[in-house]
Motif scaffolding. Structure first.
Motif, PDB file in Angstrom:
ATOM      1  N   THR A   3     102.220  17.067  32.563  1.00  0.00           N
ATOM      2  CA  THR A   3     103.014  17.722  33.601  1.00  0.00           C
ATOM      3  C   THR A   3     102.772  19.221  33.575  1.00  0.00           C
ATOM      4  N   ALA A   4     102.543  19.790  34.745  1.00  0.00           N
ATOM      5  CA  ALA A   4     102.405  21.238  34.907  1.00  0.00           C
ATOM      6  C   ALA A   4     103.362  21.658  36.016  1.00  0.00           C
ATOM      7  N   GLU A   5     103.974  22.835  35.861  1.00  0.00           N
ATOM      8  CA  GLU A   5     104.933  23.325  36.849  1.00  0.00           C
ATOM      9  C   GLU A   5     104.732  24.809  37.088  1.00  0.00           C
ATOM     10  N   THR A  52      97.324   8.545  38.412  1.00  0.00           N
ATOM     11  CA  THR A  52      98.058   8.876  39.623  1.00  0.00           C
ATOM     12  C   THR A  52      98.484  10.326  39.504  1.00  0.00           C
ATOM     13  N   LEU A  53      98.106  11.137  40.484  1.00  0.00           N
ATOM     14  CA  LEU A  53      98.492  12.542  40.537  1.00  0.00           C
ATOM     15  C   LEU A  53      99.586  12.693  41.576  1.00  0.00           C
ATOM     16  N   THR A  54     100.681  13.318  41.181  1.00  0.00           N
ATOM     17  CA  THR A  54     101.827  13.500  42.064  1.00  0.00           C
ATOM     18  C   THR A  54     102.187  14.977  42.135  1.00  0.00           C
ATOM     19  N   THR A 100     105.518  20.900  41.036  1.00  0.00           N
ATOM     20  CA  THR A 100     105.285  20.117  39.830  1.00  0.00           C
ATOM     21  C   THR A 100     104.114  19.186  40.085  1.00  0.00           C
ATOM     22  N   LEU A 101     103.187  19.115  39.143  1.00  0.00           N
ATOM     23  CA  LEU A 101     102.063  18.182  39.207  1.00  0.00           C
ATOM     24  C   LEU A 101     102.127  17.301  37.973  1.00  0.00           C
ATOM     25  N   GLN A 143      97.104  18.497  30.964  1.00  0.00           N
ATOM     26  CA  GLN A 143      98.137  19.475  31.299  1.00  0.00           C
ATOM     27  C   GLN A 143      97.535  20.879  31.398  1.00  0.00           C
ATOM     28  N   GLY A 144      96.672  21.233  30.468  1.00  0.00           N
ATOM     29  CA  GLY A 144      96.026  22.541  30.515  1.00  0.00           C
ATOM     30  C   GLY A 144      95.178  22.718  31.765  1.00  0.00           C
ATOM     31  N   MET A 145      94.459  21.675  32.150  1.00  0.00           N
ATOM     32  CA  MET A 145      93.639  21.720  33.356  1.00  0.00           C
ATOM     33  C   MET A 145      94.535  21.887  34.595  1.00  0.00           C
ATOM     34  N   TRP A 146      95.647  21.146  34.645  1.00  0.00           N
ATOM     35  CA  TRP A 146      96.540  21.214  35.810  1.00  0.00           C
ATOM     36  C   TRP A 146      97.304  22.537  35.849  1.00  0.00           C
TER      37      TRP A 146
END
Length: 138
Positions: A7-9, A94-96, A106-107, A122-125
């Protein structure tokens, strides 16, 4: 969602429609997706492809659009042959993308097989969302 989640935000100082444009415009996506050309019509059930080159190797990732709620939610599957895994449903993520509040983005990526894989994703996103923020606010 299955497996470990990545998760990335990020909070973005721009209207939701501007952020949405960054997330769906082909020219913007090329910048976000590490130079890959992203092709889709953003219709539920339609294919999505990412075509480019990574570390000198050509690739074409693929997926399917699962949900679209303009300005709020974008959900699709993603498979990359660069993983070395077979093209099988269990190897798709699945990417949301979810936009909420004062443009909080939020991804989430599901189906990471290990905590280390989720941490790497997470680091990439986080890097990708930083680009979304920069583009939307610019």
């Amino acid at each position: 969602m299955t497996g470990y989640l990545a998760t990335a935000e990020v909070d973005i100082n721009a209207p939701a429609d501007r952020v949405w444009n960054v997330l769906t415009d082909p020219a913007e996506l090329k910048q976000l997706w590490f130079g890959a050309d992203v092709a889709t019509d953003w219709t539920v059930g339609s294919p999505i492809t990412w075509t480019g080159e990574w570390e000198g190797k050509p690739f074409q990732d693929k997926g399917k659009i699962l949900e679209v709620a303009p300005g709020r939610l974008l959900k699709f599957t993603h498979f990359s042959p660069l993983t070395g895994q077979p093209d099988a449903p269990e190897n798709y993520h699945t990417l949301t993308y979810e936009l909420s509040g004062s443009t909080h983005l939020t991804l989430t990526q599901d189906n990471n097989s290990t905590k280390d894989e989720a941490t790497h994703a997470q680091g990439m996103w986080e890097s990708l969302l930083a680009k979304v923020k920069e583009s939307a606010e610019g």
